[in-house]
Design a protein around this motif. Structure first.
Motif, PDB file in Angstrom:
ATOM      1  N   ASP A 183      27.957  41.783  37.038  1.00 27.97           N
ATOM      2  CA  ASP A 183      27.657  42.738  36.065  1.00 27.97           C
ATOM      3  C   ASP A 183      28.712  42.892  35.038  1.00 27.97           C
ATOM      4  O   ASP A 183      28.553  42.917  33.765  1.00 27.97           O
ATOM      5  N   LYS A 184      30.100  42.719  35.807  1.00 28.77           N
ATOM      6  CA  LYS A 184      31.089  42.986  34.673  1.00 28.77           C
ATOM      7  C   LYS A 184      32.097  41.929  34.401  1.00 28.77           C
ATOM      8  O   LYS A 184      32.726  42.054  33.597  1.00 28.77           O
ATOM      9  N   GLY A 185      31.816  40.809  34.953  1.00 28.20           N
ATOM     10  CA  GLY A 185      32.724  39.751  35.032  1.00 28.20           C
ATOM     11  C   GLY A 185      34.246  39.945  35.365  1.00 28.20           C
ATOM     12  O   GLY A 185      34.321  40.536  36.255  1.00 28.20           O
ATOM     13  N   LEU A 186      35.281  39.363  34.609  1.00 33.09           N
ATOM     14  CA  LEU A 186      36.449  39.407  35.002  1.00 33.09           C
ATOM     15  C   LEU A 186      37.101  41.009  34.797  1.00 33.09           C
ATOM     16  O   LEU A 186      37.898  41.451  35.482  1.00 33.09           O
ATOM     17  N   GLU A 187      36.428  41.655  34.046  1.00 32.99           N
ATOM     18  CA  GLU A 187      36.675  43.330  33.776  1.00 32.99           C
ATOM     19  C   GLU A 187      36.535  43.854  35.311  1.00 32.99           C
ATOM     20  O   GLU A 187      37.264  44.610  35.372  1.00 32.99           O
ATOM     21  N   ALA A 188      35.485  43.227  36.019  1.00 37.62           N
ATOM     22  CA  ALA A 188      35.414  43.844  37.366  1.00 37.62           C
ATOM     23  C   ALA A 188      36.800  43.826  38.277  1.00 37.62           C
ATOM     24  O   ALA A 188      37.154  44.764  38.868  1.00 37.62           O
ATOM     25  N   LEU A 189      37.441  42.839  37.930  1.00 36.92           N
ATOM     26  CA  LEU A 189      38.844  42.555  38.690  1.00 36.92           C
ATOM     27  C   LEU A 189      39.984  43.706  38.184  1.00 36.92           C
ATOM     28  O   LEU A 189      40.772  44.363  38.736  1.00 36.92           O
ATOM     29  N   GLY A 248      41.631  39.615  45.695  1.00 38.58           N
ATOM     30  CA  GLY A 248      41.006  38.303  46.186  1.00 38.58           C
ATOM     31  C   GLY A 248      40.923  37.160  45.196  1.00 38.58           C
ATOM     32  O   GLY A 248      40.637  35.972  45.641  1.00 38.58           O
ATOM     33  N   LEU A 249      41.609  37.261  43.979  1.00 39.17           N
ATOM     34  CA  LEU A 249      41.652  36.243  42.993  1.00 39.17           C
ATOM     35  C   LEU A 249      42.877  35.241  43.452  1.00 39.17           C
ATOM     36  O   LEU A 249      43.772  35.906  43.657  1.00 39.17           O
ATOM     37  N   ASN A 250      42.546  34.043  43.345  1.00 38.20           N
ATOM     38  CA  ASN A 250      43.402  32.821  43.908  1.00 38.20           C
ATOM     39  C   ASN A 250      43.794  32.195  42.841  1.00 38.20           C
ATOM     40  O   ASN A 250      45.013  31.723  42.572  1.00 38.20           O
ATOM     41  N   VAL A 251      43.017  31.822  41.732  1.00 39.28           N
ATOM     42  CA  VAL A 251      43.378  30.997  40.656  1.00 39.28           C
ATOM     43  C   VAL A 251      42.738  31.618  39.445  1.00 39.28           C
ATOM     44  O   VAL A 251      41.490  31.905  39.435  1.00 39.28           O
ATOM     45  N   LEU A 252      43.319  31.537  38.156  1.00 41.12           N
ATOM     46  CA  LEU A 252      42.706  31.999  37.051  1.00 41.12           C
ATOM     47  C   LEU A 252      43.445  31.094  35.920  1.00 41.12           C
ATOM     48  O   LEU A 252      44.571  31.120  35.703  1.00 41.12           O
ATOM     49  N   LYS A 253      42.284  30.347  35.245  1.00 37.98           N
ATOM     50  CA  LYS A 253      42.824  29.508  33.931  1.00 37.98           C
ATOM     51  C   LYS A 253      43.973  28.539  34.256  1.00 37.98           C
ATOM     52  O   LYS A 253      45.019  28.380  33.812  1.00 37.98           O
ATOM     53  N   GLY A 254      43.598  27.988  35.589  1.00 35.22           N
ATOM     54  CA  GLY A 254      44.326  26.870  36.156  1.00 35.22           C
ATOM     55  C   GLY A 254      45.985  27.460  36.782  1.00 35.22           C
ATOM     56  O   GLY A 254      46.782  26.667  37.146  1.00 35.22           O
ATOM     57  N   GLU A 255      46.032  28.609  36.891  1.00 40.69           N
ATOM     58  CA  GLU A 255      47.371  29.133  37.350  1.00 40.69           C
ATOM     59  C   GLU A 255      47.121  29.902  38.744  1.00 40.69           C
ATOM     60  O   GLU A 255      46.215  30.587  38.714  1.00 40.69           O
ATOM     61  N   ILE A 256      47.922  29.826  39.675  1.00 37.46           N
ATOM     62  CA  ILE A 256      47.636  30.584  40.940  1.00 37.46           C
ATOM     63  C   ILE A 256      48.220  31.874  40.753  1.00 37.46           C
ATOM     64  O   ILE A 256      49.293  32.289  40.402  1.00 37.46           O
ATOM     65  N   THR A 257      47.256  32.654  41.077  1.00 39.21           N
ATOM     66  CA  THR A 257      47.340  34.274  41.202  1.00 39.21           C
ATOM     67  C   THR A 257      47.605  34.940  42.409  1.00 39.21           C
ATOM     68  O   THR A 257      47.503  36.012  42.322  1.00 39.21           O
ATOM     69  N   TYR A 258      47.612  34.344  43.303  1.00 38.84           N
ATOM     70  CA  TYR A 258      47.708  34.744  44.961  1.00 38.84           C
ATOM     71  C   TYR A 258      49.132  34.226  45.359  1.00 38.84           C
ATOM     72  O   TYR A 258      49.358  33.260  45.788  1.00 38.84           O
ATOM     73  N   PRO A 259      50.053  35.248  45.483  1.00 36.28           N
ATOM     74  CA  PRO A 259      51.395  34.741  46.080  1.00 36.28           C
ATOM     75  C   PRO A 259      51.313  34.123  47.380  1.00 36.28           C
ATOM     76  O   PRO A 259      52.240  32.949  47.491  1.00 36.28           O
TER      77      PRO A 259
END
Length: 158
Positions: free
Chosen positions: A112-118, A127-138
């Motif tokens: 319903d909201k796409g990335l806005e939901a995050l 729960g996001l691990n990767v965004l735009k080729g960058e690792i976002t989970y420590p």
């Protein structure tokens, strides 16, 4: 059933008395710590059982290795190990329905909201691990020995 807060002292006190120990350690995105060492097995009652629910994350017992539903157990130092990878696969319909019920609200929010939901739900964002080729989970970055990027910083870059 006896439950206790997990500490090395509590584990060492209880393993000598236990008939069954269920290890269910989860460190999201990382390997499970080894809470029962090989030398602990000699202190356990012969025929006692270790059930390693964390086997899909590497197992939480030093002597654990993944087994299958077809050949689920093995014995080390007179202690039976049950370390079936994907334990919920033994009840596929029930486990699938449970997983669907737990995750459907998040899937619907993303649809319903796409990335806005995050951005609106910090639990979902974790729960996001990767965004735009960058690792976002420590923990994923640490496991891969790569740099971590804050997802909100990645979003801000556009």
């Amino acid at each position: 059933v006896i439950t206790r807060y997990s500490s090395i002292g509590a584990i060492e006190e209880e393993l000598v008395k236990a008939d069954v120990i269920i290890g269910a350690v989860l460190v999201p995105g990382a390997e499970a710590p080894k809470l029962i060492k090989r030398e602990h097995l000699k202190q356990m009652k012969p025929g006692s059982v270790l059930v390693d629910v964390a086997i899909d994350q590497g197992g939480c017992f030093e002597t654990s290795h993944a087994t299958t539903h077809e050949d689920p157990t093995y014995v080390v130092d007179d202690v039976v190990h049950y370390c079936v990878a994907n334990m919920p696969g033994a009840a596929p319909r029930t486990s699938s329905e449970a997983l669907n019920n737990a995750t459907l609200p998040f899937g619907l929010a993303l649809a319903d909201k796409g990335l806005e939901a995050l951005k609106q739900n910090p639990h979902l964002a974790r729960g996001l691990n990767v965004l735009k080729g960058e690792i976002t989970y420590p923990a994923v970055a640490e496991a891969l020995d790569m740099p971590w990027s804050d997802p909100f910083g990645v979003w801000a870059k556009g």
